[in-house]
Design a protein around this motif. Structure first.
Motif, PDB file in Angstrom:
ATOM      1  N   GLY A 276      -2.255  30.461  30.673  1.00 46.48           N
ATOM      2  CA  GLY A 276      -3.558  30.858  30.936  1.00 46.48           C
ATOM      3  C   GLY A 276      -3.360  31.510  32.327  1.00 46.48           C
ATOM      4  O   GLY A 276      -4.286  32.144  33.072  1.00 46.48           O
ATOM      5  N   THR A 277      -2.603  31.133  33.317  1.00 48.39           N
ATOM      6  CA  THR A 277      -2.431  31.746  34.547  1.00 48.39           C
ATOM      7  C   THR A 277      -2.359  33.233  34.770  1.00 48.39           C
ATOM      8  O   THR A 277      -2.706  33.690  35.459  1.00 48.39           O
ATOM      9  CB  THR A 277      -1.212  30.958  35.582  1.00 48.39           C
TER      10      THR A 277
ATOM     11  N   LEU B  89     -10.949  33.172  30.611  1.00 45.38           N
ATOM     12  CA  LEU B  89     -10.036  32.840  31.974  1.00 45.38           C
ATOM     13  C   LEU B  89     -10.209  34.284  32.812  1.00 45.38           C
ATOM     14  O   LEU B  89     -10.357  34.394  33.749  1.00 45.38           O
ATOM     15  CB  LEU B  89      -8.939  32.363  31.722  1.00 45.38           C
TER      16      LEU B  89
ATOM     17  N   ALA C  64      -4.845  26.680  34.369  1.00 47.79           N
ATOM     18  CA  ALA C  64      -5.168  27.810  34.704  1.00 47.79           C
ATOM     19  C   ALA C  64      -6.792  27.665  35.444  1.00 47.79           C
ATOM     20  O   ALA C  64      -7.093  28.514  36.380  1.00 47.79           O
ATOM     21  CB  ALA C  64      -5.234  28.633  33.704  1.00 47.79           C
TER      22      ALA C  64
ATOM     23  N   LEU D   8       2.552  27.406  38.836  1.00 44.92           N
ATOM     24  CA  LEU D   8       1.899  28.414  37.938  1.00 44.92           C
ATOM     25  C   LEU D   8       2.567  28.616  36.601  1.00 44.92           C
ATOM     26  O   LEU D   8       2.073  29.392  35.798  1.00 44.92           O
ATOM     27  CB  LEU D   8       2.157  30.014  38.708  1.00 44.92           C
TER      28      LEU D   8
ATOM     29  N   SER E  65       1.955  27.689  33.718  1.00 43.75           N
ATOM     30  CA  SER E  65       1.097  26.834  32.575  1.00 43.75           C
ATOM     31  C   SER E  65       0.407  27.981  32.152  1.00 43.75           C
ATOM     32  O   SER E  65       0.174  28.972  32.770  1.00 43.75           O
ATOM     33  CB  SER E  65       0.316  25.986  34.031  1.00 43.75           C
TER      34      SER E  65
ATOM     35  N   VAL F  39      -5.666  34.713  34.120  1.00 41.40           N
ATOM     36  CA  VAL F  39      -6.343  34.824  35.455  1.00 41.40           C
ATOM     37  C   VAL F  39      -5.966  35.843  36.357  1.00 41.40           C
ATOM     38  O   VAL F  39      -6.624  36.680  36.906  1.00 41.40           O
ATOM     39  CB  VAL F  39      -6.235  33.238  36.107  1.00 41.40           C
TER      40      VAL F  39
END
Ligand SMILES: NC(=O)C1=CN([C@@H]2O[C@H](COP(=O)(O)OP(=O)(O)OC[C@H]3O[C@@H](n4cnc5c(N)ncnc54)[C@H](O)[C@@H]3O)[C@@H](O)[C@H]2O)[C@@H](O)CC1
Ligand SMILES: [K+]
Length: 536
Positions: A464-465, A260, A512, A460, A462, A468
Protein backbone atom coordinates in the motif's frame (compact mmCIF):
# COMPACT_ATOMS: atom_id res chain seq x y z
CA UNK A 1 18.82 20.26 -5.89
CA UNK A 2 22.42 19.50 -5.31
CA UNK A 3 24.63 17.19 -7.38
CA UNK A 4 25.61 13.90 -5.81
CA UNK A 5 29.39 14.39 -5.77
CA UNK A 6 32.39 12.23 -6.43
CA UNK A 7 35.36 12.33 -4.05
CA UNK A 8 37.49 14.39 -6.43
CA UNK A 9 34.73 17.04 -6.56
CA UNK A 10 34.59 17.11 -2.76
CA UNK A 11 38.35 17.48 -2.51
CA UNK A 12 38.15 20.32 -5.06
CA UNK A 13 35.41 22.02 -3.03
CA UNK A 14 37.57 21.70 0.09
CA UNK A 15 40.48 23.28 -1.75
CA UNK A 16 38.23 26.09 -2.94
CA UNK A 17 37.02 26.71 0.62
CA UNK A 18 40.60 26.82 1.87
CA UNK A 19 41.60 29.17 -0.96
CA UNK A 20 38.67 31.41 0.02
CA UNK A 21 40.14 31.88 3.47
CA UNK A 22 38.67 29.06 5.57
CA UNK A 23 41.23 27.03 7.51
CA UNK A 24 41.20 23.26 7.88
CA UNK A 25 40.48 23.79 11.58
CA UNK A 26 37.40 25.91 10.69
CA UNK A 27 36.04 23.14 8.49
CA UNK A 28 36.71 20.45 11.06
CA UNK A 29 35.10 22.55 13.79
CA UNK A 30 32.00 23.11 11.65
CA UNK A 31 31.84 19.43 10.76
CA UNK A 32 32.31 18.11 14.31
CA UNK A 33 29.86 20.56 15.82
CA UNK A 34 27.29 19.80 13.15
CA UNK A 35 27.60 16.09 13.86
CA UNK A 36 27.21 16.73 17.60
CA UNK A 37 24.02 18.72 16.93
CA UNK A 38 22.55 15.84 14.89
CA UNK A 39 23.43 13.36 17.66
CA UNK A 40 21.84 15.57 20.32
CA UNK A 41 18.73 15.96 18.22
CA UNK A 42 18.47 12.20 17.67
CA UNK A 43 18.95 11.66 21.41
CA UNK A 44 16.07 14.01 22.15
CA UNK A 45 18.35 16.55 23.83
CA UNK A 46 19.26 14.21 26.70
CA UNK A 47 22.98 13.96 27.50
CA UNK A 48 24.39 10.46 27.89
CA UNK A 49 27.55 8.52 27.13
CA UNK A 50 29.05 8.55 23.65
CA UNK A 51 31.71 6.14 22.42
CA UNK A 52 33.71 7.54 19.51
CA UNK A 53 35.79 5.21 17.33
CA UNK A 54 38.36 7.66 15.97
CA UNK A 55 40.76 7.06 13.08
CA UNK A 56 44.08 8.75 12.25
CA UNK A 57 42.92 11.31 9.65
CA UNK A 58 40.46 14.14 9.40
CA UNK A 59 37.48 11.83 9.81
CA UNK A 60 38.82 10.91 13.24
CA UNK A 61 39.48 14.62 13.88
CA UNK A 62 35.85 15.44 13.09
CA UNK A 63 34.81 12.70 15.51
CA UNK A 64 36.89 14.19 18.32
CA UNK A 65 35.50 17.68 17.71
CA UNK A 66 32.01 16.16 17.88
CA UNK A 67 32.95 14.49 21.18
CA UNK A 68 34.26 17.77 22.57
CA UNK A 69 31.05 19.57 21.60
CA UNK A 70 28.97 16.86 23.24
CA UNK A 71 31.12 16.97 26.37
CA UNK A 72 30.47 20.70 26.69
CA UNK A 73 26.77 19.79 26.69
CA UNK A 74 27.16 17.32 29.54
CA UNK A 75 27.97 14.08 27.70
CA UNK A 76 30.59 11.60 28.93
CA UNK A 77 33.02 10.77 26.10
CA UNK A 78 34.80 7.45 25.65
CA UNK A 79 37.33 7.30 22.80
CA UNK A 80 38.75 4.24 21.08
CA UNK A 81 41.53 5.16 18.67
CA UNK A 82 42.87 3.41 15.60
CA UNK A 83 46.42 4.68 15.02
CA UNK A 84 45.50 7.52 17.30
CA UNK A 85 46.32 7.96 20.99
CA UNK A 86 45.40 11.61 21.46
CA UNK A 87 43.41 14.42 19.93
CA UNK A 88 46.40 15.80 18.03
CA UNK A 89 45.41 17.71 14.91
CA UNK A 90 41.85 18.34 16.05
CA UNK A 91 40.93 21.88 17.11
CA UNK A 92 39.91 21.10 20.71
CA UNK A 93 41.07 22.91 23.84
CA UNK A 94 43.33 20.96 26.16
CA UNK A 95 41.00 21.09 29.17
CA UNK A 96 38.21 19.43 27.20
CA UNK A 97 40.54 16.82 25.67
CA UNK A 98 41.83 15.95 29.15
CA UNK A 99 38.41 14.70 30.14
CA UNK A 100 38.15 12.16 27.30
CA UNK A 101 38.38 8.58 28.56
CA UNK A 102 40.60 6.56 26.17
CA UNK A 103 39.55 2.92 25.86
CA UNK A 104 41.96 -0.02 25.49
CA UNK A 105 40.98 -2.63 22.85
CA UNK A 106 40.12 -5.25 25.49
CA UNK A 107 37.78 -2.80 27.27
CA UNK A 108 35.88 -1.95 24.08
CA UNK A 109 32.96 -4.36 24.57
CA UNK A 110 32.27 -3.03 28.04
CA UNK A 111 32.55 0.57 26.86
CA UNK A 112 30.15 -0.16 23.99
CA UNK A 113 27.66 -1.73 26.39
CA UNK A 114 27.75 1.39 28.52
CA UNK A 115 27.28 3.79 25.59
CA UNK A 116 24.04 5.46 24.54
CA UNK A 117 25.44 6.28 21.09
CA UNK A 118 28.44 4.93 19.17
CA UNK A 119 30.14 7.08 16.53
CA UNK A 120 32.11 5.56 13.65
CA UNK A 121 34.76 8.18 12.84
CA UNK A 122 37.49 5.78 11.76
CA UNK A 123 37.77 6.52 8.03
CA UNK A 124 35.98 8.94 5.75
CA UNK A 125 36.49 9.71 2.09
CA UNK A 126 40.21 8.92 2.47
CA UNK A 127 39.32 5.27 3.17
CA UNK A 128 40.82 2.34 1.25
CA UNK A 129 39.00 -0.69 -0.07
CA UNK A 130 39.90 -2.99 2.82
CA UNK A 131 39.66 -2.39 6.55
CA UNK A 132 42.60 -3.19 8.86
CA UNK A 133 42.05 -6.28 11.10
CA UNK A 134 42.02 -4.21 14.33
CA UNK A 135 39.20 -2.11 12.91
CA UNK A 136 37.27 -5.17 11.72
CA UNK A 137 37.55 -6.63 15.25
CA UNK A 138 36.40 -3.42 16.87
CA UNK A 139 33.44 -3.18 14.47
CA UNK A 140 32.46 -6.79 15.19
CA UNK A 141 32.43 -6.03 18.92
CA UNK A 142 30.30 -2.93 18.39
CA UNK A 143 27.95 -4.72 15.96
CA UNK A 144 27.27 -7.39 18.60
CA UNK A 145 26.34 -4.73 21.15
CA UNK A 146 24.19 -2.92 18.59
CA UNK A 147 22.25 -6.14 17.98
CA UNK A 148 21.88 -6.96 21.68
CA UNK A 149 20.90 -3.50 22.90
CA UNK A 150 19.82 -1.59 19.78
CA UNK A 151 22.48 1.00 20.63
CA UNK A 152 22.40 3.50 17.77
CA UNK A 153 25.49 3.77 15.59
CA UNK A 154 26.20 7.08 13.87
CA UNK A 155 28.63 7.08 10.95
CA UNK A 156 30.56 10.29 10.48
CA UNK A 157 30.61 11.40 6.83
CA UNK A 158 30.50 7.81 5.51
CA UNK A 159 30.42 4.42 7.22
CA UNK A 160 34.12 3.49 7.36
CA UNK A 161 35.00 1.09 4.57
CA UNK A 162 32.38 2.43 2.16
CA UNK A 163 33.76 3.68 -1.14
CA UNK A 164 32.21 7.13 -1.46
CA UNK A 165 32.28 6.95 -5.28
CA UNK A 166 31.25 3.43 -6.22
CA UNK A 167 29.23 2.43 -3.14
CA UNK A 168 31.35 -0.70 -2.67
CA UNK A 169 31.66 -1.82 0.95
CA UNK A 170 34.77 -3.36 2.57
CA UNK A 171 34.45 -6.65 4.41
CA UNK A 172 33.70 -6.04 8.09
CA UNK A 173 32.16 -2.56 7.72
CA UNK A 174 29.79 -1.42 10.45
CA UNK A 175 26.17 -0.69 9.50
CA UNK A 176 24.96 2.63 10.91
CA UNK A 177 21.53 3.83 11.98
CA UNK A 178 22.34 7.35 10.84
CA UNK A 179 25.09 8.77 8.65
CA UNK A 180 25.85 12.44 9.07
CA UNK A 181 27.46 13.54 5.81
CA UNK A 182 29.69 16.55 5.97
CA UNK A 183 29.41 19.36 3.42
CA UNK A 184 28.40 17.67 0.18
CA UNK A 185 26.49 14.44 -0.54
CA UNK A 186 28.75 11.60 -1.65
CA UNK A 187 27.35 9.70 -4.62
CA UNK A 188 28.47 6.27 -3.39
CA UNK A 189 26.26 6.49 -0.30
CA UNK A 190 23.13 6.41 -2.47
CA UNK A 191 24.17 3.24 -4.32
CA UNK A 192 23.99 -0.42 -3.38
CA UNK A 193 25.48 -2.00 -1.39
CA UNK A 194 26.50 1.16 0.56
CA UNK A 195 22.87 2.19 1.08
CA UNK A 196 22.42 -0.83 3.36
CA UNK A 197 25.06 0.61 5.70
CA UNK A 198 24.12 4.27 5.97
CA UNK A 199 20.80 4.23 7.83
CA UNK A 200 19.05 7.62 7.77
CA UNK A 201 21.17 10.18 5.92
CA UNK A 202 21.66 13.69 7.26
CA UNK A 203 23.62 16.32 5.37
CA UNK A 204 25.24 19.18 7.25
CA UNK A 205 26.46 22.40 5.69
CA UNK A 206 30.01 23.48 6.51
CA UNK A 207 30.23 26.18 3.84
CA UNK A 208 31.80 24.11 1.03
CA UNK A 209 30.90 25.51 -2.40
CA UNK A 210 28.63 23.05 -4.27
CA UNK A 211 29.54 22.23 -7.89
CA UNK A 212 27.22 23.67 -10.56
CA UNK A 213 24.09 21.61 -11.17
CA UNK A 214 24.66 19.43 -14.20
CA UNK A 215 22.25 17.27 -16.14
CA UNK A 216 24.63 14.32 -16.14
CA UNK A 217 25.02 14.16 -12.37
CA UNK A 218 22.25 12.57 -10.32
CA UNK A 219 20.80 15.25 -8.08
CA UNK A 220 19.64 15.01 -4.51
CA UNK A 221 16.09 16.18 -3.72
CA UNK A 222 16.43 18.62 -0.82
CA UNK A 223 14.03 20.12 1.68
CA UNK A 224 14.53 23.56 0.12
CA UNK A 225 13.51 22.24 -3.30
CA UNK A 226 10.34 20.69 -2.01
CA UNK A 227 9.41 23.80 -0.06
CA UNK A 228 9.80 25.86 -3.23
CA UNK A 229 7.74 23.41 -5.32
CA UNK A 230 4.77 23.15 -2.97
CA UNK A 231 1.62 24.85 -4.22
CA UNK A 232 0.77 28.25 -2.80
CA UNK A 233 -2.86 29.13 -2.21
CA UNK A 234 -4.57 32.49 -2.44
CA UNK A 235 -6.77 33.40 0.49
CA UNK A 236 -9.83 33.72 -1.73
CA UNK A 237 -9.51 30.41 -3.50
CA UNK A 238 -11.95 27.51 -3.51
CA UNK A 239 -11.77 23.73 -3.65
CA UNK A 240 -11.95 23.31 -7.43
CA UNK A 241 -9.28 25.94 -7.97
CA UNK A 242 -6.77 24.23 -5.70
CA UNK A 243 -6.76 20.89 -7.42
CA UNK A 244 -9.23 18.26 -8.53
CA UNK A 245 -7.98 14.70 -8.62
CA UNK A 246 -9.70 11.66 -10.08
CA UNK A 247 -8.51 8.30 -8.81
CA UNK A 248 -9.43 5.39 -11.06
CA UNK A 249 -8.99 1.99 -9.55
CA UNK A 250 -10.44 -0.67 -7.35
CA UNK A 251 -11.78 -4.14 -7.92
CA UNK A 252 -13.96 -6.13 -5.54
CA UNK A 253 -10.93 -7.68 -3.84
CA UNK A 254 -8.82 -4.51 -3.75
CA UNK A 255 -10.67 -1.65 -2.24
CA UNK A 256 -7.84 -0.69 0.10
CA UNK A 257 -5.55 0.50 -2.69
CA UNK A 258 -7.74 3.24 -4.23
CA UNK A 259 -8.76 4.30 -0.77
CA UNK A 260 -5.13 4.89 0.24
CA UNK A 261 -4.47 6.76 -3.00
CA UNK A 262 -7.47 9.03 -2.55
CA UNK A 263 -6.63 9.71 1.10
CA UNK A 264 -3.05 10.63 0.18
CA UNK A 265 -4.27 12.93 -2.61
CA UNK A 266 -6.57 14.74 -0.20
CA UNK A 267 -3.94 14.94 2.54
CA UNK A 268 -1.38 16.45 0.18
CA UNK A 269 -3.78 19.28 -0.52
CA UNK A 270 -5.94 18.44 -3.54
CA UNK A 271 -9.13 20.42 -2.99
CA UNK A 272 -11.42 17.74 -4.36
CA UNK A 273 -10.77 14.04 -4.78
CA UNK A 274 -13.14 11.77 -6.63
CA UNK A 275 -12.88 8.02 -6.65
CA UNK A 276 -14.00 6.21 -9.78
CA UNK A 277 -14.53 2.67 -8.49
CA UNK A 278 -17.00 -0.16 -9.09
CA UNK A 279 -20.28 0.68 -7.38
CA UNK A 280 -20.00 -2.12 -4.82
CA UNK A 281 -16.84 -0.56 -3.33
CA UNK A 282 -18.39 2.78 -2.51
CA UNK A 283 -20.03 1.87 0.79
CA UNK A 284 -16.94 0.38 2.46
CA UNK A 285 -14.69 3.20 1.24
CA UNK A 286 -17.12 6.02 2.04
CA UNK A 287 -17.32 4.94 5.67
CA UNK A 288 -13.57 5.43 6.07
CA UNK A 289 -13.14 8.45 3.79
CA UNK A 290 -16.01 10.89 4.18
CA UNK A 291 -14.14 13.65 2.30
CA UNK A 292 -14.04 12.02 -1.13
CA UNK A 293 -16.76 12.00 -3.76
CA UNK A 294 -17.52 9.06 -6.04
CA UNK A 295 -18.01 8.27 -9.68
CA UNK A 296 -19.74 4.88 -9.49
CA UNK A 297 -18.62 2.53 -12.26
CA UNK A 298 -20.42 -0.60 -13.43
CA UNK A 299 -19.12 -3.87 -11.98
CA UNK A 300 -16.39 -5.59 -13.96
CA UNK A 301 -18.14 -8.87 -14.65
CA UNK A 302 -20.84 -7.39 -16.85
CA UNK A 303 -19.97 -7.79 -20.54
CA UNK A 304 -18.80 -4.59 -22.21
CA UNK A 305 -18.37 -2.90 -18.84
CA UNK A 306 -14.82 -1.79 -19.70
CA UNK A 307 -15.86 0.42 -22.60
CA UNK A 308 -18.77 1.86 -20.64
CA UNK A 309 -16.49 2.61 -17.71
CA UNK A 310 -14.08 4.45 -20.02
CA UNK A 311 -16.90 6.49 -21.51
CA UNK A 312 -18.04 7.56 -18.04
CA UNK A 313 -14.52 8.72 -17.22
CA UNK A 314 -14.18 10.58 -20.53
CA UNK A 315 -17.41 12.44 -19.83
CA UNK A 316 -15.97 13.71 -16.56
CA UNK A 317 -12.30 14.06 -17.36
CA UNK A 318 -12.32 17.80 -18.09
CA UNK A 319 -13.42 18.47 -14.53
CA UNK A 320 -10.16 17.09 -13.18
CA UNK A 321 -6.64 18.47 -13.33
CA UNK A 322 -4.99 15.10 -12.79
CA UNK A 323 -5.76 11.40 -12.66
CA UNK A 324 -4.25 8.46 -10.88
CA UNK A 325 -4.99 5.25 -12.73
CA UNK A 326 -4.20 1.78 -11.51
CA UNK A 327 -4.41 1.22 -7.75
CA UNK A 328 -6.20 -2.06 -7.16
CA UNK A 329 -7.62 -2.33 -10.67
CA UNK A 330 -6.70 -5.98 -11.14
CA UNK A 331 -5.56 -7.52 -14.39
CA UNK A 332 -8.58 -9.35 -15.75
CA UNK A 333 -10.08 -8.84 -19.19
CA UNK A 334 -12.62 -6.09 -18.43
CA UNK A 335 -9.71 -4.09 -17.02
CA UNK A 336 -7.78 -4.45 -20.27
CA UNK A 337 -10.84 -3.45 -22.23
CA UNK A 338 -11.34 -0.47 -19.92
CA UNK A 339 -7.78 0.79 -20.17
CA UNK A 340 -7.69 0.24 -23.94
CA UNK A 341 -10.76 2.42 -24.20
CA UNK A 342 -9.53 4.98 -21.66
CA UNK A 343 -6.13 5.59 -23.20
CA UNK A 344 -6.40 4.64 -26.85
CA UNK A 345 -9.12 6.92 -27.98
CA UNK A 346 -11.06 9.53 -26.34
CA UNK A 347 -14.52 9.52 -27.86
CA UNK A 348 -16.33 12.79 -27.83
CA UNK A 349 -19.81 13.51 -28.98
CA UNK A 350 -19.83 15.56 -32.16
CA UNK A 351 -22.67 17.09 -34.13
CA UNK A 352 -24.99 17.40 -31.20
CA UNK A 353 -27.34 20.20 -31.93
CA UNK A 354 -30.95 21.06 -31.78
CA UNK A 355 -32.67 18.52 -33.92
CA UNK A 356 -29.55 16.54 -34.64
CA UNK A 357 -30.54 12.93 -34.81
CA UNK A 358 -27.13 11.30 -34.90
CA UNK A 359 -24.26 11.51 -32.49
CA UNK A 360 -20.99 10.83 -34.22
CA UNK A 361 -18.06 9.76 -32.14
CA UNK A 362 -14.66 11.17 -32.81
CA UNK A 363 -11.42 9.74 -31.61
CA UNK A 364 -9.12 12.04 -29.68
CA UNK A 365 -5.78 11.56 -28.07
CA UNK A 366 -5.56 11.11 -24.32
CA UNK A 367 -4.08 14.43 -23.22
CA UNK A 368 -4.62 14.49 -19.50
CA UNK A 369 -2.04 14.53 -16.71
CA UNK A 370 -1.98 11.15 -15.06
CA UNK A 371 -0.03 8.99 -12.67
CA UNK A 372 0.03 5.37 -13.87
CA UNK A 373 0.63 2.85 -11.14
CA UNK A 374 0.35 -0.85 -10.43
CA UNK A 375 -2.10 -2.61 -12.78
CA UNK A 376 -2.12 0.31 -15.21
CA UNK A 377 1.61 -0.31 -15.66
CA UNK A 378 1.02 -4.01 -16.21
CA UNK A 379 -1.53 -3.14 -18.87
CA UNK A 380 0.89 -0.67 -20.44
CA UNK A 381 3.59 -3.33 -20.66
CA UNK A 382 1.28 -5.36 -22.90
CA UNK A 383 0.75 -2.51 -25.40
CA UNK A 384 2.91 -1.81 -28.39
CA UNK A 385 4.02 1.64 -29.48
CA UNK A 386 2.28 3.25 -26.56
CA UNK A 387 4.95 5.92 -26.07
CA UNK A 388 3.93 7.42 -29.41
CA UNK A 389 0.22 7.04 -28.89
CA UNK A 390 0.39 8.68 -25.46
CA UNK A 391 2.86 11.39 -26.51
CA UNK A 392 0.34 14.18 -25.79
CA UNK A 393 -0.38 12.97 -22.28
CA UNK A 394 1.73 14.05 -19.34
CA UNK A 395 2.36 10.85 -17.48
CA UNK A 396 4.22 9.87 -14.37
CA UNK A 397 4.90 6.13 -14.26
CA UNK A 398 5.67 4.73 -10.81
CA UNK A 399 7.06 1.21 -11.31
CA UNK A 400 8.95 -1.02 -8.92
CA UNK A 401 11.75 -3.03 -10.58
CA UNK A 402 9.40 -5.89 -11.55
CA UNK A 403 6.99 -3.53 -13.30
CA UNK A 404 9.84 -1.67 -14.98
CA UNK A 405 11.34 -4.94 -16.20
CA UNK A 406 8.05 -5.69 -17.97
CA UNK A 407 7.87 -2.18 -19.42
CA UNK A 408 11.46 -2.34 -20.70
CA UNK A 409 11.24 -6.03 -21.56
CA UNK A 410 14.35 -6.83 -19.61
CA UNK A 411 15.35 -8.82 -16.50
CA UNK A 412 14.67 -7.57 -12.97
CA UNK A 413 18.28 -8.38 -12.06
CA UNK A 414 19.54 -5.98 -14.68
CA UNK A 415 17.39 -3.20 -13.31
CA UNK A 416 18.44 -3.84 -9.73
CA UNK A 417 22.10 -3.96 -10.78
CA UNK A 418 21.90 -0.43 -12.21
CA UNK A 419 18.57 1.18 -11.30
CA UNK A 420 19.64 4.71 -12.23
CA UNK A 421 20.50 3.79 -15.82
CA UNK A 422 17.30 1.77 -16.14
CA UNK A 423 15.16 4.68 -14.94
CA UNK A 424 16.94 7.08 -17.29
CA UNK A 425 16.55 4.74 -20.22
CA UNK A 426 12.84 4.30 -19.51
CA UNK A 427 12.20 8.05 -19.21
CA UNK A 428 14.00 8.69 -22.46
CA UNK A 429 12.40 5.81 -24.35
CA UNK A 430 8.88 6.56 -23.11
CA UNK A 431 9.14 10.35 -23.19
CA UNK A 432 7.53 10.49 -19.73
CA UNK A 433 8.57 10.91 -16.11
CA UNK A 434 9.53 7.61 -14.48
CA UNK A 435 9.69 7.07 -10.71
CA UNK A 436 11.63 3.90 -9.95
CA UNK A 437 10.87 2.61 -6.46
CA UNK A 438 14.01 0.78 -5.40
CA UNK A 439 16.61 1.73 -2.77
CA UNK A 440 16.78 5.50 -3.00
CA UNK A 441 13.76 6.06 -5.23
CA UNK A 442 14.66 8.10 -8.33
CA UNK A 443 12.68 10.40 -10.60
CA UNK A 444 13.97 10.23 -14.17
CA UNK A 445 12.82 12.68 -16.83
CA UNK A 446 13.01 12.63 -20.63
CA UNK A 447 15.40 15.62 -20.47
CA UNK A 448 17.99 13.33 -18.86
CA UNK A 449 17.80 14.62 -15.29
CA UNK A 450 17.75 12.14 -12.42
CA UNK A 451 16.50 13.22 -9.00
CA UNK A 452 17.39 10.99 -6.07
CA UNK A 453 15.43 10.54 -2.84
CA UNK A 454 17.39 11.54 0.25
CA UNK A 455 16.44 8.36 2.11
CA UNK A 456 16.10 4.65 1.36
CA UNK A 457 13.77 3.36 4.03
CA UNK A 458 13.21 -0.35 4.62
CA UNK A 459 10.04 0.54 6.53
CA UNK A 460 8.44 1.41 3.18
CA UNK A 461 8.58 -2.24 2.09
CA UNK A 462 4.93 -2.69 3.06
CA UNK A 463 1.76 -3.20 1.01
CA UNK A 464 0.00 0.00 0.00
CA UNK A 465 2.92 2.42 0.31
CA UNK A 466 3.04 2.64 -3.50
CA UNK A 467 -0.65 3.57 -3.58
CA UNK A 468 0.06 6.37 -1.12
CA UNK A 469 2.96 7.64 -3.25
CA UNK A 470 0.80 7.66 -6.39
CA UNK A 471 -1.87 9.63 -4.53
CA UNK A 472 0.61 12.23 -3.29
CA UNK A 473 2.09 12.73 -6.76
CA UNK A 474 -1.36 12.94 -8.36
CA UNK A 475 -2.57 15.32 -5.65
CA UNK A 476 0.36 17.66 -6.26
CA UNK A 477 -0.08 17.52 -10.06
CA UNK A 478 -3.74 18.37 -9.57
CA UNK A 479 -2.60 21.50 -7.73
CA UNK A 480 -0.52 22.60 -10.70
CA UNK A 481 2.90 21.30 -9.67
CA UNK A 482 4.72 20.14 -12.85
CA UNK A 483 4.95 16.38 -13.16
CA UNK A 484 8.67 15.97 -12.47
CA UNK A 485 8.56 18.23 -9.42
CA UNK A 486 5.32 16.64 -8.20
CA UNK A 487 6.96 13.24 -8.43
CA UNK A 488 10.08 14.38 -6.58
CA UNK A 489 8.06 16.17 -3.90
CA UNK A 490 5.86 13.11 -3.44
CA UNK A 491 8.91 10.91 -3.02
CA UNK A 492 10.45 13.32 -0.53
CA UNK A 493 7.25 13.71 1.49
CA UNK A 494 6.74 9.94 1.58
CA UNK A 495 10.20 9.56 3.13
CA UNK A 496 9.64 12.31 5.69
CA UNK A 497 6.24 10.90 6.61
CA UNK A 498 7.82 7.47 7.04
CA UNK A 499 10.50 8.85 9.37
CA UNK A 500 7.84 10.58 11.47
CA UNK A 501 5.68 7.45 11.53
CA UNK A 502 8.68 5.30 12.52
CA UNK A 503 9.08 7.37 15.71
CA UNK A 504 5.70 6.02 16.75
CA UNK A 505 5.39 2.60 15.13
CA UNK A 506 8.95 1.63 14.22
CA UNK A 507 10.34 0.03 11.08
CA UNK A 508 8.53 -3.29 11.25
CA UNK A 509 5.25 -1.89 12.53
CA UNK A 510 4.79 0.70 9.79
CA UNK A 511 1.82 0.20 7.47
CA UNK A 512 0.75 2.40 4.56
CA UNK A 513 -2.00 4.23 6.43
CA UNK A 514 0.59 5.41 9.00
CA UNK A 515 2.12 7.43 6.16
CA UNK A 516 -1.17 9.18 5.55
CA UNK A 517 -1.50 9.94 9.26
CA UNK A 518 2.03 11.38 9.35
CA UNK A 519 1.81 13.28 6.05
CA UNK A 520 0.18 16.43 7.50
CA UNK A 521 3.05 16.81 9.97
CA UNK A 522 5.64 16.30 7.22
CA UNK A 523 3.88 18.91 5.10
CA UNK A 524 3.35 21.32 7.96
CA UNK A 525 7.09 21.32 8.69
CA UNK A 526 7.72 22.49 5.14
CA UNK A 527 4.71 24.57 4.29
CA UNK A 528 3.52 26.04 7.56
CA UNK A 529 6.89 26.29 9.29
CA UNK A 530 6.19 29.93 10.09
CA UNK A 531 3.28 28.93 12.33
CA UNK A 532 5.62 26.69 14.27
CA UNK A 533 7.96 29.63 14.76
CA UNK A 534 5.18 32.02 15.75
CA UNK A 535 3.81 29.48 18.19
CA UNK A 536 7.14 28.51 19.70
N1 LIG B 1 40.03 17.89 4.49
C1 LIG B 1 39.08 18.74 4.85
O1 LIG B 1 39.20 19.94 4.70
C2 LIG B 1 37.82 18.22 5.41
C3 LIG B 1 37.73 16.90 5.79
N2 LIG B 1 36.62 16.38 6.27
C4 LIG B 1 36.63 15.06 6.91
O2 LIG B 1 37.81 14.42 6.58
C5 LIG B 1 37.56 13.16 5.99
C6 LIG B 1 38.63 12.83 5.05
O3 LIG B 1 39.80 12.94 5.79
P1 LIG B 1 41.18 12.32 5.34
O4 LIG B 1 41.49 12.75 3.98
O5 LIG B 1 42.15 12.66 6.41
O6 LIG B 1 40.91 10.78 5.27
P2 LIG B 1 40.30 9.76 6.35
O7 LIG B 1 40.11 10.39 7.66
O8 LIG B 1 39.16 9.14 5.68
O9 LIG B 1 41.40 8.63 6.47
C7 LIG B 1 42.70 8.95 6.19
C8 LIG B 1 43.74 8.18 6.99
O10 LIG B 1 43.41 6.85 7.27
C9 LIG B 1 44.24 5.96 6.53
N3 LIG B 1 43.40 4.87 6.04
C10 LIG B 1 42.26 5.00 5.34
N4 LIG B 1 41.74 3.80 5.06
C11 LIG B 1 42.56 2.90 5.60
C12 LIG B 1 42.57 1.48 5.65
N5 LIG B 1 41.58 0.77 5.10
N6 LIG B 1 43.56 0.86 6.26
C13 LIG B 1 44.56 1.56 6.83
N7 LIG B 1 44.60 2.91 6.83
C14 LIG B 1 43.63 3.56 6.22
C15 LIG B 1 44.76 6.80 5.42
O11 LIG B 1 45.98 6.31 4.92
C16 LIG B 1 44.96 8.11 6.14
O12 LIG B 1 46.07 8.10 6.95
C17 LIG B 1 36.19 13.29 5.41
O13 LIG B 1 35.57 12.07 5.25
C18 LIG B 1 35.54 14.16 6.45
O14 LIG B 1 35.11 13.38 7.56
C19 LIG B 1 35.42 17.16 6.35
O15 LIG B 1 35.21 17.49 7.67
C20 LIG B 1 35.43 18.39 5.48
C21 LIG B 1 36.68 19.13 5.56
K1 LIG C 1 33.39 7.15 9.21
Amino acid sequence: MINLCRVEEIRAAERAALAAGHTEADLMRAAGRGVAREIERAAGGRAGTVLVLAGPGNNGGDGLVAAAALQERGWRCLIWGYRRTDSGGAPIDAATADQFVWIEPRALAEAARGADVIVDAVFGIGGKDTLPPEVVDAFATVAAVRRERSTPVVALDVPSGVDADSGAVAEGALAADMTVTVGLPKIGLYRAPALRYTGILRLIDIGLPAPDISREAPQLITEQDVRAWLPRRHADTHKREVGTLLVVGGAPTYYGAPRLTAAAGARVGAGLVTLAVPRSLIAPIATALPEVTFLPLPEGEIGGAGARMARMIHEQIDRYQALVVGPGLGQDSPVDEFLNALFRVRTVAAGIGFGASTVAEEAQEFRAQAVLDADALNWLAKQSEWPDRLRSAQLVLTPHPGELSRLLDTEVDEIVADPWSAAREAAERFGQVVVLKHGHTVVASPDGTLLVAPQALPALASAGTGDVLAGMIGGLMAQGVPSREAAAAGVYLGGEAAILAMERVGTLGLVASDLIDALPRALAALYDARWGRIGG
